[in-house]
Design a protein around this motif. Structure first.
Motif, PDB file in Angstrom:
ATOM      1  N   GLY A 175     -44.640  30.414 -92.275  1.00 49.72           N
ATOM      2  CA  GLY A 175     -43.293  30.817 -92.661  1.00 49.72           C
ATOM      3  C   GLY A 175     -42.977  30.755 -94.129  1.00 49.72           C
ATOM      4  N   ALA A 176     -43.984  30.527 -94.981  1.00 48.75           N
ATOM      5  CA  ALA A 176     -43.724  30.519 -96.423  1.00 48.75           C
ATOM      6  C   ALA A 176     -43.284  31.909 -96.865  1.00 48.75           C
ATOM      7  N   ALA A 177     -42.356  31.951 -97.812  1.00 51.19           N
ATOM      8  CA  ALA A 177     -41.848  33.231 -98.306  1.00 51.19           C
ATOM      9  C   ALA A 177     -42.780  33.840 -99.349  1.00 51.19           C
TER      10      ALA A 177
ATOM     11  N   LYS B 121     -39.797  24.383 -91.480  1.00 51.54           N
ATOM     12  CA  LYS B 121     -39.504  25.558 -90.658  1.00 51.54           C
ATOM     13  C   LYS B 121     -39.152  25.192 -89.217  1.00 51.54           C
ATOM     14  N   ARG B 122     -39.493  23.973 -88.791  1.00 59.98           N
ATOM     15  CA  ARG B 122     -39.174  23.528 -87.432  1.00 59.98           C
ATOM     16  C   ARG B 122     -37.745  22.985 -87.309  1.00 59.98           C
ATOM     17  N   LEU B 123     -37.166  22.557 -88.422  1.00 56.66           N
ATOM     18  CA  LEU B 123     -35.831  21.953 -88.385  1.00 56.66           C
ATOM     19  C   LEU B 123     -34.751  23.018 -88.537  1.00 56.66           C
TER      20      LEU B 123
ATOM     21  N   GLN C  40     -31.788  22.781 -89.686  1.00 57.85           N
ATOM     22  CA  GLN C  40     -31.079  22.650 -90.957  1.00 57.85           C
ATOM     23  C   GLN C  40     -31.853  23.260 -92.134  1.00 57.85           C
ATOM     24  N   THR C  41     -33.172  23.327 -92.029  1.00 60.12           N
ATOM     25  CA  THR C  41     -33.991  23.759 -93.171  1.00 60.12           C
ATOM     26  C   THR C  41     -34.840  24.998 -92.897  1.00 60.12           C
ATOM     27  N   LYS C  42     -34.806  25.523 -91.696  1.00 62.60           N
ATOM     28  CA  LYS C  42     -35.725  26.593 -91.314  1.00 62.60           C
ATOM     29  C   LYS C  42     -35.554  27.886 -92.103  1.00 62.60           C
ATOM     30  N   ASP C  43     -34.352  28.139 -92.619  1.00 60.79           N
ATOM     31  CA  ASP C  43     -34.106  29.384 -93.332  1.00 60.79           C
ATOM     32  C   ASP C  43     -34.269  29.284 -94.842  1.00 60.79           C
ATOM     33  N   VAL C  44     -34.605  28.115 -95.335  1.00 53.06           N
ATOM     34  CA  VAL C  44     -34.786  27.944 -96.783  1.00 53.06           C
ATOM     35  C   VAL C  44     -36.136  28.533 -97.177  1.00 53.06           C
ATOM     36  N   PRO C  45     -36.147  29.484 -98.127  1.00 55.36           N
ATOM     37  CA  PRO C  45     -37.428  30.068 -98.533  1.00 55.36           C
ATOM     38  C   PRO C  45     -38.310  29.038 -99.241  1.00 55.36           C
TER      39      PRO C  45
ATOM     40  N   MET D 209     -48.880  13.972 -96.341  1.00 58.56           N
ATOM     41  CA  MET D 209     -48.447  15.249 -95.782  1.00 58.56           C
ATOM     42  C   MET D 209     -48.628  16.328 -96.853  1.00 58.56           C
ATOM     43  N   ASP D 210     -49.562  17.257 -96.616  1.00 53.47           N
ATOM     44  CA  ASP D 210     -49.800  18.297 -97.624  1.00 53.47           C
ATOM     45  C   ASP D 210     -48.701  19.363 -97.564  1.00 53.47           C
ATOM     46  N   GLY D 211     -48.792  20.352 -98.435  1.00 53.92           N
ATOM     47  CA  GLY D 211     -47.768  21.386 -98.509  1.00 53.92           C
ATOM     48  C   GLY D 211     -47.644  22.218 -97.247  1.00 53.92           C
ATOM     49  N   PHE D 212     -48.768  22.511 -96.606  1.00 54.33           N
ATOM     50  CA  PHE D 212     -48.720  23.302 -95.369  1.00 54.33           C
ATOM     51  C   PHE D 212     -47.964  22.548 -94.274  1.00 54.33           C
TER      52      PHE D 212
END
Length: 194
Positions: free
Chosen positions: A105-107, A75-77, A79-84, A65-68
């Motif tokens: 959705g990367a910051a 970003k789909r979860l 619990q984790t969607k708002d973490v930059p 699983m690459d970074g993208f």
């Protein structure tokens, strides 16, 4: 735990190469935050489900699983969607990679070699945002109206008792208690100043 009493936050650093993890730890060390390592996208997702992070630094090129894909899953979860997420890539990165990163959705998106000062500055911005959001969330928690009403009633009784005493010092104390009562009363829902 997301932050400790000293205000330390957790930062997740994700890279499949040990030397890159060591380099990121060296660059981020002066921030004095809790650094958590992950060596794959799968490991990163598991870590994010176990604890809360202020920011994630995520290598783009990893086997499996690459970074993208990892960032897209984060970003789909709920619990984790708002973490930059700051995506990190090698020097030969194209602008298409940056667009792709921002689209999922990367910051932010940075390329190697990493400028240590720039990375610390960017991460520090996300740490401050995280702390401010935590403060706002704490303030937004509902006030226990019954407990505040009880405190206000007790303060009123103490104020009345003190005002009935002839000692001049008690008048000052009674005034302070009246101020406290007003402050507590202002916290009560549907409070009207009187």
């Amino acid at each position: 735990m997301s932050t400790d009493p000293a205000g330390h936050c957790s930062i997740l650093i994700v890279d499949d190469m040990e030397e890159n993890l060591i380099a990121l730890e060296a660059v981020l060390g002066p921030l004095h935050q809790h650094l958590v390592r992950a060596r794959s996208g799968e490991e990163a997702l598991k870590a994010m489900l176990r604890q809360e992070f202020a920011v994630v630094l995520l290598d783009v090129r990893m086997p499996g699983m690459d970074g993208f894909e990892t960032a897209a899953n984060m970003k789909r979860l709920d619990q984790t969607k708002d973490v930059p997420v700051i995506l990190v890539t090698g020097t030969g990165a194209s602008t298409d990679n940056a667009y792709r990163g921002y689209a999922i959705g990367a910051a932010d998106f940075i390329t190697k070699p990493i400028d240590p000062w720039m990375l610390r500055t960017k991460v520090n911005v996300f740490l401050e945002l995280y702390r401010k959001n935590r403060q706002l969330a704490t303030r937004a928690q509902p006030v226990d109206a019954d407990r505040l009403a009880e405190i206000s009633q007790r303060l009123t009784r103490i104020e009345v008792l003190l005002r009935g005493r002839p000692d001049a010092g008690t008048a000052v104390l009674a005034d302070r208690i009246a101020e406290l009562e007003h402050t507590v009363g202002a916290l009560l829902p549907h409070h009207t100043a009187g």
